[in-house]
Design a protein around this motif. Structure first.
Motif, short mmCIF file in Angstrom:
data_model
loop_
_atom_site.label_atom_id
_atom_site.label_comp_id
_atom_site.label_asym_id
_atom_site.label_seq_id
_atom_site.Cartn_x
_atom_site.Cartn_y
_atom_site.Cartn_z
N PRO A 1 -29.13 -20.34 -51.82
CA PRO A 1 -29.45 -20.94 -53.04
C PRO A 1 -30.62 -20.11 -53.97
CG PRO A 1 -29.32 -22.39 -51.13
CD PRO A 1 -29.18 -20.79 -50.70
N PHE A 2 -30.61 -20.54 -55.07
CA PHE A 2 -31.70 -20.00 -56.12
C PHE A 2 -31.54 -18.35 -56.10
CE2 PHE A 2 -33.63 -23.67 -53.95
CZ PHE A 2 -33.13 -24.82 -54.94
N GLY A 3 -30.35 -17.77 -56.36
CA GLY A 3 -30.53 -16.44 -56.76
C GLY A 3 -30.92 -15.53 -55.68
N HIS A 4 -31.73 -14.28 -56.12
CA HIS A 4 -32.45 -13.29 -55.40
C HIS A 4 -33.70 -13.96 -54.91
CE1 HIS A 4 -29.39 -10.18 -56.09
NE2 HIS A 4 -29.29 -10.27 -57.47
N LEU A 5 -34.07 -14.73 -55.50
CA LEU A 5 -35.38 -15.38 -55.18
C LEU A 5 -35.13 -16.12 -53.74
CD1 LEU A 5 -36.93 -18.50 -54.88
CD2 LEU A 5 -38.45 -16.58 -55.19
N GLY A 6 -34.09 -16.60 -53.39
CA GLY A 6 -33.71 -17.30 -52.12
C GLY A 6 -33.57 -16.26 -51.28
N GLU A 7 -32.97 -14.92 -51.58
CA GLU A 7 -33.03 -13.98 -50.74
C GLU A 7 -34.16 -13.48 -50.10
OE1 GLU A 7 -29.97 -10.06 -50.54
OE2 GLU A 7 -30.57 -10.72 -52.51
N GLN A 8 -35.20 -13.26 -51.04
CA GLN A 8 -36.37 -12.66 -50.64
C GLN A 8 -37.18 -13.76 -49.65
OE1 GLN A 8 -38.13 -12.09 -54.48
NE2 GLN A 8 -36.67 -10.59 -54.73
N VAL A 9 -36.97 -14.97 -49.84
CA VAL A 9 -37.82 -15.94 -49.25
C VAL A 9 -37.17 -16.14 -47.53
CG1 VAL A 9 -38.05 -18.45 -48.79
CG2 VAL A 9 -38.35 -17.53 -51.12
N LEU A 10 -35.63 -16.05 -47.51
CA LEU A 10 -35.14 -16.30 -46.45
C LEU A 10 -35.23 -15.16 -45.58
CD1 LEU A 10 -31.73 -17.97 -46.99
CD2 LEU A 10 -33.74 -18.92 -46.03
#
Length: 513
Positions: free
Chosen positions: A112-121
């Motif tokens: 979810p939420f694009g590349h931002l979600g990738e960084q958070v996870l």
């Protein structure tokens, strides 16, 4: 390459009667298109929300469809050139159905939420759960098609052919794999701000390393171990083309991409190129907020990273081309949803897509920073400038950062709530079945690695003792990350609302996978 090698499936089988197509690569394409992981991409943000944007702003589903369209067009052009037939066969093949299937599947793991979600996870996976290989969207896509999608014949993955699995490996290594190269391939270098974390990009977790190795075996001796297959290179190039063009469309539609600021940046650089080139790095950094300075910074970075192709004259021509087409063309008239505005967007997209797709060629011995399939020099520079406009005038906007900080907090809170649930012994029998099954799958995977390759579970600097409690903790972490990554934007928000007690709606009403 013998076709039998390319059509070999993960299970060793040849397909099943439920498949409609007879061509094995079309079967793969159909399996991806019918996967619930593919359907969910319609609810995952590309970069900006579609609210009030007219007929269409791209989400991950429409992006994937357009990547597949461009990838197939590139493959058909290459295979229709008689002078390339022998080269393509020597390198392992280039089938339009393979690249289309891989392109449709390339973003299945996007959270979810694009590349931002990738960084958070990724941050949560490494720091909260101690997973050395963290989270990466490409690796998550490969994990889905080999393990967590249950619609294949064996209920583990989609059981795709070798060729399609290999074509999904944009970065065919794991996070901490030593490639033994003086020059790191694109994506393989460590992020400068995250020393010790391994490759910035990679296409497989340690749990899927054997699947990566199996998918690459038929290409041994044809391409370098760290190099993309031709079909992966086609898919990667198509992804770059779609990203460079369609994101700009979206930002124009929602009024984010402003004519004046883009015109000032490109116009100032063109007028002052020689003066800007004479500035020291320190002087350039001190003036970075002034027009033209960010573009000059890009020019210098390209010399450092891509000296194999970077050319100052081609860069200047690319800036001039983008300025004419984007600044003087598309952005000159604000988007108002009219027929004329829609026609302007469609014309811009069609012209650029055709220009870039037609400029793709093949090289037999690429540098580590390039694939076998490449854009012509002029068009390569144009893509870099188009992507610069996207990054400089959208991704760095404070209002987008404000929105994304809220999304990051939402994902962190959701992971925290799910972790508490999955570790609550009194609730073990009431876990969502999907989450329960993911824990079991990961525990089986990590227990096997603890017996055979314990170093993969603790990272380069960790202790080699991996007991049952460690395995269980890693499995729970990976399961929670798998679970959250399979949500749409709205599902993530609704699930957190329910777990926080802020809604009376049953959370299952907002949840599918």
């Amino acid at each position: 390459m013998h076709n039998e090698q390319r059509i070999a499936r993960r299970s060793g089988g040849t397909g099943r009667t439920a498949d409609l197509a007879t061509n094995p690569f079309r079967v793969d394409r159909d399996r991806v298109a019918s996967s619930p992981f593919f359907a969910r991409l319609g609810g995952v943000t590309q970069v900006v929300s579609s609210t009030g944007s007219g007929l269409l702003v791209h989400n991950r589903l429409t992006h994937s469809l357009k990547v597949a369209q461009a990838a197939r067009a590139i493959a058909e052009r290459l295979t229709n050139r008689p002078e390339l037939t022998a080269v393509l066969e020597k390198l392992g093949g280039c089938d339009p159905d393979v690249v289309e299937a891989a392109a449709l599947a390339h973003d299945l793991g996007h959270p979810p939420f694009g590349h931002l979600g990738e960084q958070v996870l990724d941050r949560l996976a490494r720091h909260r759960f101690g997973l050395p290989d963290g989270f990466e969207g490409n690796a998550q896509s490969f994990r889905i098609i080999t393990a967590t999608d249950v619609r294949g014949p064996k209920a583990l993955g989609l059981d795709l052919t070798v060729a399609v699995r290999a074509a999904m490996l944009k970065y065919p290594w794991t996070r901490h794999q030593d490639l033994g190269l003086a020059t790191a391939p694109r994506g393989a270098a460590e992020p400068a701000d995250l020393p010790g974390t391994g490759s910035a990009k990679f296409s497989a977790y340690v749990t899927e390393f054997n699947d990566l190795r199996q998918a690459r075996e038929p290409f041994e001796g044809r391409i370098e171990p760290w190099q993309q297959t031709v079909e992966a290179s086609v898919m990667d190039t198509a992804d770059d083309i779609a990203y460079a063009i369609h994101d700009l469309e979206d930002f124009h539609r929602v009024g984010v991409l402003q004519h004046a600021t883009v015109a000032a940046e490109l116009g100032t650089w063109q007028a002052q190129a020689l003066d800007l080139a004479g500035l020291s790095d320190a002087e350039l950094d001190a003036e970075i907020r002034m027009p033209g300075r960010s573009l000059e910074t890009l020019r210098r970075r390209m010399h450092l990273k891509d000296s194999w192709v970077m050319d100052d004259e081609a860069f200047a021509l690319a800036v001039r081309k983008v300025s004419k087409e984007l600044v003087d063309g598309l952005l000159a008239v604000p988007f108002d949803g009219s027929v004329e505005a829609e026609q302007a967007v469609a014309g811009f997209s069609a012209r650029w897509t055709r220009r870039l797709v037609d400029a793709v060629g093949v090289i037999e011995e690429p540098t580590p920073r390039s694939g076998h399939v490449v854009l012509a020099v002029a068009q390569w520079h144009e893509v870099q400038v188009l992507k610069f406009v996207h990054r400089r005038f959208v991704l760095l906007r404070p209002d987008l950062a404000l929105h994304q900080r809220g999304q990051a907090r939402l994902l962190s809170s959701l992971v925290d709530a799910l972790e508490q649930w999955v570790t609550d012994r009194t609730e073990a029998d009431r876990l969502p079945r999907r989450l329960h099954d993911l824990v079991e799958l990961a525990e089986t995977e990590y227990a096997s690695l603890a017996r055979t390759e314990p170093s993969t579970l603790v990272g380069p600097a960790g202790e080699l003792s991996v007991g049952p409690d460690v395995v269980r903790g890693l499995a729970r972490g990976r399961a929670v990350v798998d679970f959250v990554a399979s949500l749409t934007d709205n599902q993530a928000a609704a699930l957190l609302e329910a777990l926080s007690g802020r809604t009376g709606q049953l959370w299952t009403d907002a949840f599918v996978l």
